[in-house]
Design an enzyme around this catalytic site. Structure first.
Site, PDB file in Angstrom:
ATOM      1  N   ASP A  33      43.591  51.702  38.413  1.00  0.00           N
ATOM      2  CA  ASP A  33      43.982  50.311  38.177  1.00  0.00           C
ATOM      3  C   ASP A  33      44.363  50.081  36.725  1.00  0.00           C
ATOM      4  O   ASP A  33      43.507  50.052  35.841  1.00  0.00           O
ATOM      5  CB  ASP A  33      42.802  49.392  38.519  1.00  0.00           C
ATOM      6  CG  ASP A  33      42.578  49.283  40.016  1.00  0.00           C
ATOM      7  OD1 ASP A  33      43.548  48.956  40.725  1.00  0.00           O
ATOM      8  OD2 ASP A  33      41.439  49.507  40.467  1.00  0.00           O
ATOM      9  N   MET A  35      45.755  47.443  34.007  1.00  0.00           N
ATOM     10  CA  MET A  35      45.889  45.993  33.781  1.00  0.00           C
ATOM     11  C   MET A  35      46.346  45.752  32.353  1.00  0.00           C
ATOM     12  O   MET A  35      45.814  46.366  31.423  1.00  0.00           O
ATOM     13  CB  MET A  35      44.541  45.302  33.982  1.00  0.00           C
ATOM     14  CG  MET A  35      43.924  45.556  35.336  1.00  0.00           C
ATOM     15  SD  MET A  35      42.316  44.732  35.440  1.00  0.00           S
ATOM     16  CE  MET A  35      41.790  45.279  37.055  1.00  0.00           C
TER      17      MET A  35
HETATM   18  C1  DX5 Z   1      41.326  44.572  41.406  1.00  0.00           C
HETATM   19  C2  DX5 Z   1      41.682  46.046  41.464  1.00  0.00           C
HETATM   20  C3  DX5 Z   1      40.876  46.775  42.466  1.00  0.00           C
HETATM   21  C4  DX5 Z   1      39.419  46.791  42.150  1.00  0.00           C
HETATM   22  C5  DX5 Z   1      38.674  46.875  43.431  1.00  0.00           C
HETATM   23  O1  DX5 Z   1      42.054  43.947  40.438  1.00  0.00           O
HETATM   24  O2  DX5 Z   1      43.032  46.225  41.804  1.00  0.00           O
HETATM   25  O3  DX5 Z   1      41.362  48.081  42.731  1.00  0.00           O
HETATM   26  O4  DX5 Z   1      39.051  47.845  41.325  1.00  0.00           O
HETATM   27  O5  DX5 Z   1      37.356  46.738  43.110  1.00  0.00           O
HETATM   28  P1  DX5 Z   1      36.245  46.283  44.142  1.00  0.00           P
HETATM   29  O6  DX5 Z   1      36.289  47.293  45.257  1.00  0.00           O
HETATM   30  O7  DX5 Z   1      35.023  46.344  43.311  1.00  0.00           O
HETATM   31  O8  DX5 Z   1      36.624  44.904  44.604  1.00  0.00           O
HETATM   32 ZN    ZN Z   2      43.730  48.316  42.643  1.00  0.00          ZN
END
Ligand code: DX5
Ligand code: ZN
Length: 214
Positions: A33, A35
């Protein structure tokens, strides 16, 4: 069921250890991920960290870019060894061009939809996609609560995929655990992403096996 654990919830000071645990586990992919603090209200990590993961990863990398202008980073994502590049529909003005560029770079292409974006936004590009990633939380943070409307959305996405003859598979990301995972499996999800459920578990390898068995 295929499972793609998200290293967003891993211990970044022990990333090699956590990636090696995923190598030994039943995980099918490793979800990464990214960001940027602009597309989403949080910053995670960038290419140097993905390269560090790649060095130890024995499973394909599923790279989810929560960034503006993802089309500017296609070759960098490829050079990190990504198998799948996920871009947000909401971040791409020229989505068709970006989809073609990802394919030309030799990666599988996935388009991600935020919870408020209808699946019909993909009607004219779905035939080109390898995967659609449905967000079941508003992206930006791990450990959030699953949004139940995602279940209905999977049905609408399946219809769209079948109607267009697309081979796209359906991945779901956010708030996945054994309970929400069961609902998603019944609704027809192909791949589950899980961060918190895996890495906060006493036995992460067992948590992955639980999702695999859904
Ligand atoms: C959210 C991310 C997810 C996140 C999922 O912004 O894209 O991939 O890491 O995390 P959980 O499974 O903890 O909701
Ligand atoms: Zn994700």
């Amino acid at each position: 069921m295929l499972v793609s654990p998200s290293i967003l919830s891993a211990d970044f000071a022990n990333l090699q250890r956590d990636v090696e645990m995923l190598n030994r586990s039943a995980a099918d992919l490793i979800h990464i991920d990214v960001m940027d603090g602009v597309f989403v209200p949080n910053i995670s990590f960038g290419f140097p960290v993905i390269k560090a993961v790649q060095k130890y990863a024995a499973k394909p990398l599923d790279v989810h870019l929560m960034i503006v202008n993802p089309q500017n980073y296609i070759s960098q994502v490829r050079d990190c060894g990504a198998e799948i590049m996920n871009v947000h529909q909401e971040a791409c003005v020229h989505l068709d061009r970006t989809v073609q560029a990802i394919k030309n770079a030799g990666m599988k292409v996935a388009v991600t939809l935020n919870p408020s974006t209808p699946v019909m936004m993909l009607e004219d590009v779905i035939a080109e996609l390898d995967m659609v990633l449905l967000m079941s939380v508003n992206p930006g943070f791990g450990g959030q609560k699953f949004i139940p409307n995602t279940i209905n959305k999977i049905g609408r996405l399946k219809e769209l995929i079948e109607k267009s003859g697309s081979h796209a598979v359906i991945e779901v990301d956010g708030g996945v655990n054994a309970d929400t995972g069961r609902l998603l499996a019944d609704a027809g999800a192909d791949i589950l992403v899980a961060g918190n459920y895996v890495f906060a578990a006493n036995d992460p390898m067992k948590a992955i096996e639980t999702l695999k068995a859904l």
